[in-house]
Design a protein around this motif. Structure first.
Motif, PDB file in Angstrom:
ATOM      1  N   GLY A 194       0.826  -1.200   0.000  1.00 43.61           N
ATOM      2  CA  GLY A 194       0.000   0.000   0.000  1.00 43.61           C
ATOM      3  C   GLY A 194       0.856   1.245   0.000  1.00 43.61           C
ATOM      4  N   GLU A 195       0.196   2.380  -0.143  1.00 44.63           N
ATOM      5  CA  GLU A 195       0.901   3.656  -0.106  1.00 44.63           C
ATOM      6  C   GLU A 195       1.249   4.012   1.338  1.00 44.63           C
ATOM      7  OE1 GLU A 195      -1.271   6.720  -2.004  1.00 44.63           O
ATOM      8  OE2 GLU A 195      -1.396   5.687  -3.938  1.00 44.63           O
ATOM      9  N   SER A 196       2.383   4.643   1.518  1.00 43.63           N
ATOM     10  CA  SER A 196       2.778   5.109   2.843  1.00 43.63           C
ATOM     11  C   SER A 196       2.048   6.398   3.179  1.00 43.63           C
ATOM     12  CB  SER A 196       4.286   5.331   2.903  1.00 43.63           C
ATOM     13  OG  SER A 196       4.979   4.109   2.765  1.00 43.63           O
ATOM     14  N   THR A 197       1.491   6.452   4.378  1.00 42.98           N
ATOM     15  CA  THR A 197       0.837   7.660   4.866  1.00 42.98           C
ATOM     16  C   THR A 197       1.365   7.954   6.261  1.00 42.98           C
ATOM     17  OG1 THR A 197      -1.015   6.505   5.940  1.00 42.98           O
ATOM     18  CG2 THR A 197      -1.251   7.023   3.579  1.00 42.98           C
ATOM     19  N   HIS A 207       4.015  -1.128   5.523  1.00 40.80           N
ATOM     20  CA  HIS A 207       3.097  -2.228   5.287  1.00 40.80           C
ATOM     21  C   HIS A 207       3.865  -3.538   5.434  1.00 40.80           C
ATOM     22  CE1 HIS A 207      -0.120   0.453   4.096  1.00 40.80           C
ATOM     23  NE2 HIS A 207       0.781   1.159   3.436  1.00 40.80           N
ATOM     24  N   ASP A 255       7.100  -4.163   3.716  1.00 38.97           N
ATOM     25  CA  ASP A 255       8.243  -3.345   4.128  1.00 38.97           C
ATOM     26  C   ASP A 255       8.994  -3.938   5.311  1.00 38.97           C
ATOM     27  OD1 ASP A 255       7.609  -1.299   2.212  1.00 38.97           O
ATOM     28  OD2 ASP A 255       6.002  -0.650   3.553  1.00 38.97           O
ATOM     29  N   SER A 298       0.867  -9.543  -5.270  1.00 36.51           N
ATOM     30  CA  SER A 298       1.351  -8.969  -4.013  1.00 36.51           C
ATOM     31  C   SER A 298       1.692 -10.075  -3.012  1.00 36.51           C
ATOM     32  CB  SER A 298       0.312  -8.013  -3.421  1.00 36.51           C
ATOM     33  OG  SER A 298      -0.830  -8.696  -2.948  1.00 36.51           O
TER      34      SER A 298
END
Length: 294
Positions: A201-204, A210, A213, A237
């Motif tokens: 997913g995108e890092s926020t 995630h 990582d 994924s």
């Protein structure tokens, strides 16, 4: 890295996972127990129900930094020094299905604890649709807050006689993702089982990392259980996660059920796949035993 194979435990009969688990009409159970409205649509059929015979099972309030955090705890009655398992919910929160899963683990000898990790952000049962639930509650729940809350829950379990030297974690959907992350966060966890948790997913600001990582450096053995027909978690994924785990010489493993989609363990939803749910349950128990959490 190979999938965990069945260790000789045969799958149980069509109506039970283990002693004490019975089926009854879904509508009776859900209306009486307050399933999250956001979990709809559901199927009007039977749902697994686990009784409390031989268990201590109750809702409690744990105060964390001034915040009342509801937790559901189930464990064998009159026993202490039992292994502890954290049961992490889907996005719909700690409704009756999650409590039932906790009781299933308690029947297996665990102190099972399901904390409400969304309490600061809102009540999933009050949200009418999944889009608003994701936007207004899930996206606003910081991973760091979740990790800290779980650390406190573990300490609370120890104070109540749980053996946190034998600590495990399992979670479903959102909770599956958290299972991977908490296994990386707390090296005292002996084993985890992540059911169809998102891997990339995108890092926020609230979700900086995630599972993909943390995979390469993951020390705690985690078993990932995924559906081959899960449109929200593409198989590419899953394969990326496998490769990252292999690269780090992880003791973790991933098993894919080719005929299941997302939420195949959720017996109150149309996605439920009875055969794969039972197989996954047996794999989870065997995984915990293999890694000394029983």
């Amino acid at each position: 890295m190979k999938d965990l194979v069945n260790d000789g435990n045969s799958l149980l009969g069509a109506s039970t996972y283990n002693d004490g688990i019975k089926r009854r009409d879904f509508l009776k159970a859900s209306l009486g127990a307050g399933f999250a409205s956001a979990a709809l649509p559901v199927v009007a059929q039977t749902v697994i129900q686990t009784d409390t015979e031989g268990l201590d099972a109750s809702d409690s309030i744990l105060v964390i930094n001034g915040q009342d955090v509801p937790v559901y705890r189930a464990q064998p009655r009159g026993k202490t020094d039992v292994p502890v398992i954290l049961v992490i919910s889907e996005i719909f929160g700690v409704h009756e299905h999650i409590k039932d899963v906790a009781r299933r683990f308690a029947k297996q000898g665990y102190m099972a604890i399901a904390p409400d990790l969304f309490v600061r952000q809102g009540d999933p049962t009050k949200v009418a649709n999944i889009a608003d639930l994701m936007k207004d509650i899930i996206a606003k729940t910081p991973d760091a807050q979740v990790m800290s809350d779980l650390d406190t829950v573990v300490a609370w379990a120890k104070q109540r006689g749980g053996n946190t030297e034998k600590l495990a974690i399992t979670g479903f959907c959102w909770g599956g993702r958290i299972t991977w992350l908490y296994a990386a966060h707390n090296l005292n966890v002996k084993a985890g089982v992540a059911w169809y948790g998102r891997l990339v997913g995108e890092s926020t600001a609230n979700s900086p990392k995630h599972p993909i990582d943390v995979a390469q450096n993951l020390k705690v053995p985690v078993l990932g259980l995924y559906g081959g027909k899960d449109t929200g978690i593409p198989l590419d994924s899953v394969e990326r996660m496998r490769a990252a785990l292999d690269k780090g010489n992880s003791r973790s493993s991933i098993h894919v059920y080719p005929n299941s989609g997302h939420a195949f363990h959720a017996d109150y939803r149309p996605s439920y796949n009875e055969a794969d749910a039972k197989d996954g349950w047996n794999r989870a128990l065997a995984w915990f035993r293999q890694h000394g959490v029983s």
